[in-house]
Design a protein around this motif. Structure first.
Motif, PDB file in Angstrom:
ATOM      1  N   LEU A 129      21.382  74.507  46.916  1.00 50.43           N
ATOM      2  CA  LEU A 129      22.004  73.781  45.809  1.00 50.43           C
ATOM      3  C   LEU A 129      21.051  72.737  45.226  1.00 50.43           C
ATOM      4  N   ARG A 130      20.397  71.995  46.112  1.00 47.98           N
ATOM      5  CA  ARG A 130      19.484  70.926  45.710  1.00 47.98           C
ATOM      6  C   ARG A 130      18.427  71.411  44.711  1.00 47.98           C
ATOM      7  N   SER A 131      17.714  72.470  45.083  1.00 47.89           N
ATOM      8  CA  SER A 131      16.622  72.907  44.208  1.00 47.89           C
ATOM      9  C   SER A 131      17.155  73.602  42.959  1.00 47.89           C
ATOM     10  N   SER A 132      18.328  74.207  43.068  1.00 48.21           N
ATOM     11  CA  SER A 132      18.913  74.861  41.889  1.00 48.21           C
ATOM     12  C   SER A 132      19.318  73.810  40.858  1.00 48.21           C
ATOM     13  N   ILE A 133      19.881  72.714  41.323  1.00 45.25           N
ATOM     14  CA  ILE A 133      20.250  71.631  40.394  1.00 45.25           C
ATOM     15  C   ILE A 133      18.993  71.053  39.758  1.00 45.25           C
ATOM     16  N   ARG A 134      17.949  70.892  40.553  1.00 44.57           N
ATOM     17  CA  ARG A 134      16.697  70.350  39.996  1.00 44.57           C
ATOM     18  C   ARG A 134      16.128  71.283  38.921  1.00 44.57           C
ATOM     19  N   GLU A 135      16.093  72.576  39.203  1.00 42.60           N
ATOM     20  CA  GLU A 135      15.548  73.497  38.194  1.00 42.60           C
ATOM     21  C   GLU A 135      16.422  73.517  36.947  1.00 42.60           C
ATOM     22  N   PHE A 136      17.724  73.518  37.157  1.00 40.55           N
ATOM     23  CA  PHE A 136      18.665  73.545  36.032  1.00 40.55           C
ATOM     24  C   PHE A 136      18.431  72.331  35.127  1.00 40.55           C
ATOM     25  N   LEU A 137      18.449  71.153  35.734  1.00 41.07           N
ATOM     26  CA  LEU A 137      18.324  69.928  34.924  1.00 41.07           C
ATOM     27  C   LEU A 137      16.957  69.821  34.274  1.00 41.07           C
ATOM     28  N   CYS A 138      15.920  70.214  34.987  1.00 43.71           N
ATOM     29  CA  CYS A 138      14.590  70.023  34.403  1.00 43.71           C
ATOM     30  C   CYS A 138      14.321  71.029  33.291  1.00 43.71           C
ATOM     31  N   SER A 139      14.775  72.269  33.464  1.00 42.73           N
ATOM     32  CA  SER A 139      14.585  73.243  32.372  1.00 42.73           C
ATOM     33  C   SER A 139      15.191  72.681  31.093  1.00 42.73           C
ATOM     34  N   GLU A 140      16.402  72.175  31.231  1.00 40.86           N
ATOM     35  CA  GLU A 140      17.111  71.716  30.037  1.00 40.86           C
ATOM     36  C   GLU A 140      16.553  70.374  29.534  1.00 40.86           C
ATOM     37  N   ALA A 141      16.076  69.542  30.460  1.00 34.33           N
ATOM     38  CA  ALA A 141      15.450  68.281  30.044  1.00 34.33           C
ATOM     39  C   ALA A 141      14.168  68.562  29.252  1.00 34.33           C
ATOM     40  N   MET A 142      13.408  69.545  29.696  1.00 31.79           N
ATOM     41  CA  MET A 142      12.165  69.895  28.983  1.00 31.79           C
ATOM     42  C   MET A 142      12.508  70.416  27.588  1.00 31.79           C
ATOM     43  N   ALA A 143      13.546  71.223  27.513  1.00 29.35           N
ATOM     44  CA  ALA A 143      13.973  71.720  26.195  1.00 29.35           C
ATOM     45  C   ALA A 143      14.350  70.531  25.305  1.00 29.35           C
ATOM     46  N   GLY A 144      15.050  69.565  25.882  1.00 27.95           N
ATOM     47  CA  GLY A 144      15.433  68.365  25.132  1.00 27.95           C
ATOM     48  C   GLY A 144      14.222  67.588  24.634  1.00 27.95           C
ATOM     49  N   LEU A 145      13.156  67.635  25.411  1.00 28.80           N
ATOM     50  CA  LEU A 145      11.926  66.926  25.027  1.00 28.80           C
ATOM     51  C   LEU A 145      11.083  67.741  24.046  1.00 28.80           C
ATOM     52  N   GLY A 146      11.460  68.980  23.845  1.00 34.26           N
ATOM     53  CA  GLY A 146      10.697  69.840  22.928  1.00 34.26           C
ATOM     54  C   GLY A 146       9.459  70.443  23.573  1.00 34.26           C
TER      55      GLY A 146
END
Ligand code: AMP
Ligand code: MG
Length: 486
Positions: A129-146
């Motif tokens: 769960l830990r690493s899945s949440i990290r990948e989920f949030l970071c993928s979308e955070a990077m998209a947010g940053l462009g």
């Protein structure tokens, strides 16, 4: 917008046939539940927003059920890991379920944590769960940053115990991108001496993702040049954002130049070029400041793998485009971060001297640039000045900065606005992710994951009431250890 059952699939990678994959059905995780899903990504694949709250969505993306259009497969690849060639990798715990056709674009749905495959080696095929949440949030955070990145549709949690350093809970993550082909996919067919298969792979990737290369009279060098271009641009974005990937092995390098496979990544806090985000990277091979050079090393490895398709002269000529592309892109991004218009020769010194001052002062990278965005010629700029220990040196730098801004006659609010649109207030700080993970693990409360997701989709906005999320980490959050374990 469609329901899950209405999604159209065109599984082009599956059509390529056996040398490229093994067909495997997901094992599924037990008693699955939704942790979080992205409406943005659902929209990207043409999925109706309410579908993510259905039991069927959970069944599908926990690996419990298969949609009629799915043709699950584990892709084969190899790659250079920490500089050493590993001849046999492949999807050890992920399956390409199928490719959704939506608005003339195709989207791979890859289920990570779906169980064992022929490429699992000593692994259990699971994700925690830990690493899945990290990948989920970071993928979308990077998209947010462009920043170019793969996307993540959802995280589904399960009840199976997964053994890492401690016993953890299982989870799946659905990764969404136009292609899961990596540098390592080409390396596999090169090193197993299958030039015909490698050529088919190149033609497939060109046809679907680099159609401009078909127009060129030097198809393969053009294709390689495009990958070089995209990789340089991606890494320039990382450097400007203070992002460290952590495991830049060639099996984690997307052929599309997207940030790929989020493991022990980290956004830098205090500016430190030697920043190592991966606790397992003892020698700092993938330290922050190494990333541009490692990008070139990896492209060299890809070039070697493509050597049956073009001459050495072509390979070298294209590889020589990497550094200028990287530097031009990075310079453009740094100029924007400083609010500079046009390009002047002294600009490079302006940002490199600032970075040196930041390093000396241990200034927080993200906070510094956001605070600098508020800089005003008519103000005391106390908050900004306080970020530096040596007031005299910083004062001298500000004097030069001022001079540069005055030349462009753009010292006021319009510059501030421009700068705030490129200098994020909110990033995925490790401690923020950690807090959301602990709430999820200990309290089965996923609200913090969702709160971060909403925040990080709009990292440049102010978000009233959320200011604390822009703060530097508290003491406990400074020393978090993130390793390859996932
Ligand atoms: P990564 O470090 O996540 O890029 O993974 C490197 C290789 O190890 C890939 O081939 C993965 O599929 C495989 N792998 C990582 N974790 C597991 C696991 N728990 N079970 C099976 N294979 C794994
Ligand atoms: Mg990987």
């Amino acid at each position: 917008m469609k329901s899950l059952k209405q999604l159209k699939f065109n599984n082009t990678f599956h059509h390529l046939g056996k040398p490229f994959y093994s067909e495997v059905n997901p094992q599924g995780i037990s008693r699955p539940f939704l942790v979080s899903a992205s409406q943005q990504v659902a929209q990207l694949i043409g999925l109706r927003p309410d579908e993510i709250h259905t039991p069927y969505f959970i069944d599908l993306f926990s690996g419990q059920a298969l949609l009629p259009g799915f043709q699950p497969l584990a892709m084969v690849y190899s790659g250079h890991q920490f500089g050493f060639y590993n001849p046999q990798l492949g999807d050890g715990r992920a399956l390409l379920l199928g490719e959704v056709d939506c608005n003339a674009e195709k989207w791979d749905l890859s289920l990570k944590g779906a169980g064992m495959t022929p490429y699992s080696r000593n692994g259990d095929g699971r994700s925690v769960l830990r690493s899945s949440i990290r990948e989920f949030l970071c993928s979308e955070a990077m998209a947010g940053l462009g920043i170019p990145t793969t996307r993540a549709l959802c995280v589904i949690g399960g009840e199976d115990p997964v053994f890492r350093e401690t016993v953890e809970k299982s989870a799946t993550l659905v990764r969404v991108t136009q292609s899961h082909v990596r540098f390592g996919t080409f390396e596999y067919f090169h090193y197993t001496e299958k030039p015909e298969v490698l050529k088919r792979l190149a033609d497939y990737v060109i046809c679907h993702h680099f159609p401009e290369s078909l127009e060129s009279d030097e198809k393969y060098p053009h294709f390689f040049g495009e990958i070089i271009q995209r990789t340089a641009v991606m890494i320039a974005h990382w450097q400007a954002a203070g992002f460290a990937h952590g495991v830049m092995n060639t099996d984690n390098m997307s052929i599309l130049g997207q940030t790929f496979d989020y493991g022990p990544f980290g956004f830098m806090e205090d500016y430190d070029p030697g920043y190592i985000c991966n606790h397992s990277d003892v020698k700092g091979r993938y330290a922050f400041q190494q990333q541009p050079a490692i990008g070139l090393t990896n492209l060299n490895a890809l070039g070697y793998a493509l050597s049956s398709l073009m001459t050495n002269e072509d390979l070298i000529r294209k590889l020589q485009e990497y550094e200028p592309t990287f530097h031009a892109c990075y310079a453009g991004l740094m100029r924007k971060k400083l609010g500079l218009l046009g390009a002047q020769d002294e600009d490079h010194d302006l940002w490199s001297d600032l970075l040196q001052l930041m390093e000396n002062a241990g200034a927080n990278y993200t906070i510094l640039f956001r605070t600098l965005s508020e800089y005003s010629i008519d103000d005391t700029n106390t908050e900004l000045r306080e970020l530096f220990k040596d007031q005299e040196e910083f004062g001298a730098w500000l004097g030069r900065y001022n001079g540069r801004l005055k030349q462009q006659e753009d010292t006021g609010p319009s510059r501030q606005k421009r700068m705030k649109a490129v200098n994020p207030k909110y990033i995925l700080r490790n401690y923020l992710a950690q807090r959301a993970i602990e709430k999820a693990e200990k309290e089965q409360d996923y609200s913090e994951v969702n709160r971060l997701l909403a925040l990080l989709y709009r990292p440049f906005d102010e978000h009233e009431g959320m200011e604390a999320y822009a703060d530097a980490p508290p003491d406990w959050g400074k020393s978090l250890v993130i390793s390859c374990s996932s």
